[in-house]
Design a protein around this motif. Structure first.
Motif: not given
Length: 319
Positions: A189-195, A223-230, A234-240, A244-247
């Motif tokens: 589900n690339p759109l994500g499951y919700g916060i 679970v366990e992975s911050a990147i994975g949970v994002l 949030m799906g593809v929106a998590s890339l923003a 930001f962290y990279a920025y």
């Protein structure tokens, strides 16, 4: 925000925070269960999700783990795992690492020596890697070509992440199978499951369920992975968010190239290696004592350097 509002005051807090933090941690290490009872840790544990299925377990038992909480060191017996003032060993360990890094930058070696044993008691492998890699990168960038050091740091972070993944997958490590489960959920589900969907606090798995996940090689939710949970939430929106962290890391790096202030190098490389750890640790990005504490002190130190380097009118606009 702290740097902009309080600037120099925040930059002078680390030594005091470290002193109070050290005193608390050594009290916990020295007196163990007696100290934990004094501050009513039992009531905290009774209300936590981990204790719901085993309310009879005491504070001493709940705080006892194998060395570094891993099978890699074999049968070395149980040790008291330092949890720190917020009763969370991972974020507490990152606080130790950040304070130790500031001791390195400020040449406070006595305080650094007192902090180092706390790493072992906290038992967080990720925070130790963050401390060692960031310390090494800060040392190297002041002696060699900065851009070559950055490329080396990026390569080291990639090799470190790949090695952790391979070793963890072969050993059934929860962080790795949680990451795989997170990515599987994202691809489904690339759109994500919700916060709020997924994440360590959304589930309360039994030992039998974890054994099932280890056997199949992935979890059924993130679970366990911050990147994975994002990605899962949030799906593809998590890339923003990840961008930001990279920025922010890039912001510190550009400031380092401009002024060669080691505090900015700390902000840049600290962000890089915490982001790398966030592939496997949920707390790395989500716990305030992890990347939050790193950014606060790096930004405060950068703010002070800016005020000393430019006229007051310009430094005021920077704030």
């Amino acid at each position: 925000l702290c740097a902009a509002r309080y600037g120099g005051r925040v930059a002078h807090y680390p030594s005091w925070i470290a002193a109070i933090f050290i005193a608390y941690c050594y009290l916990e290490m020295a007196f163990g269960a007696d100290f934990l009872r004094l501050i009513n840790v039992g009531q905290y544990l009774a209300a936590s999700t981990e204790m719901v299925e085993a309310p009879a377990v005491g504070a001493q038992d709940a705080f006892s783990v194998s060395l570094f909480n891993t099978w890699l060191f074999g049968d070395l017996g149980m040790v008291h795992r330092l949890h720190g003032p917020n009763l969370h060993p991972i974020s507490g360990a990152y606080a130790i690492a950040t304070l130790a890094l500031l001791c390195v930058l400020q040449k406070r070696y006595i305080q650094l020596t007192v902090l180092l044993p706390l790493f072992v008691s906290a038992g967080s492998k990720g925070s130790i890697a963050y401390f060692l890699f960031t310390t090494g990168a800060i040392w190297a960038v002041r002696r060699f070509n900065p851009r070559l050091v950055l490329m080396g740091a990026l390569g080291l972070a990639a090799v470190y992440a790949i090695a952790l993944f391979i070793v963890g997958r072969n050993g059934g490590d929860f962080h790795v199978i949680g990451l795989i489960g997170s990515v599987r959920g994202f691809l489904a589900n690339p759109l994500g499951y919700g916060i709020g969907a997924g994440g360590n606090l959304s589930v309360n798995y039994t030992i039998a369920q974890w054994q099932t996940f280890q056997h199949q090689g992935f979890t059924d939710v993130a679970v366990e992975s911050a990147i994975g949970v994002l990605l899962y939430q949030m799906g593809v929106a998590s890339l923003a968010v990840i961008g930001f962290y990279a920025y922010v890391g890039r912001f510190f790096w550009k400031r380092y190239l401009a002024n060669r202030d080691p505090v900015d190098a700390f902000g840049a490389f600290g962000t890089l290696f915490i982001l790398t750890n966030s592939i496997f640790q949920e707390e790395a990005l989500f716990a305030p004592l992890c990347i939050g504490l790193t950014w606060m002190f790096a930004a405060a130190g950068s703010y002070v350097q800016q005020r000393h380097a430019v006229p007051s009118s310009t430094s005021a606009s920077y704030a």
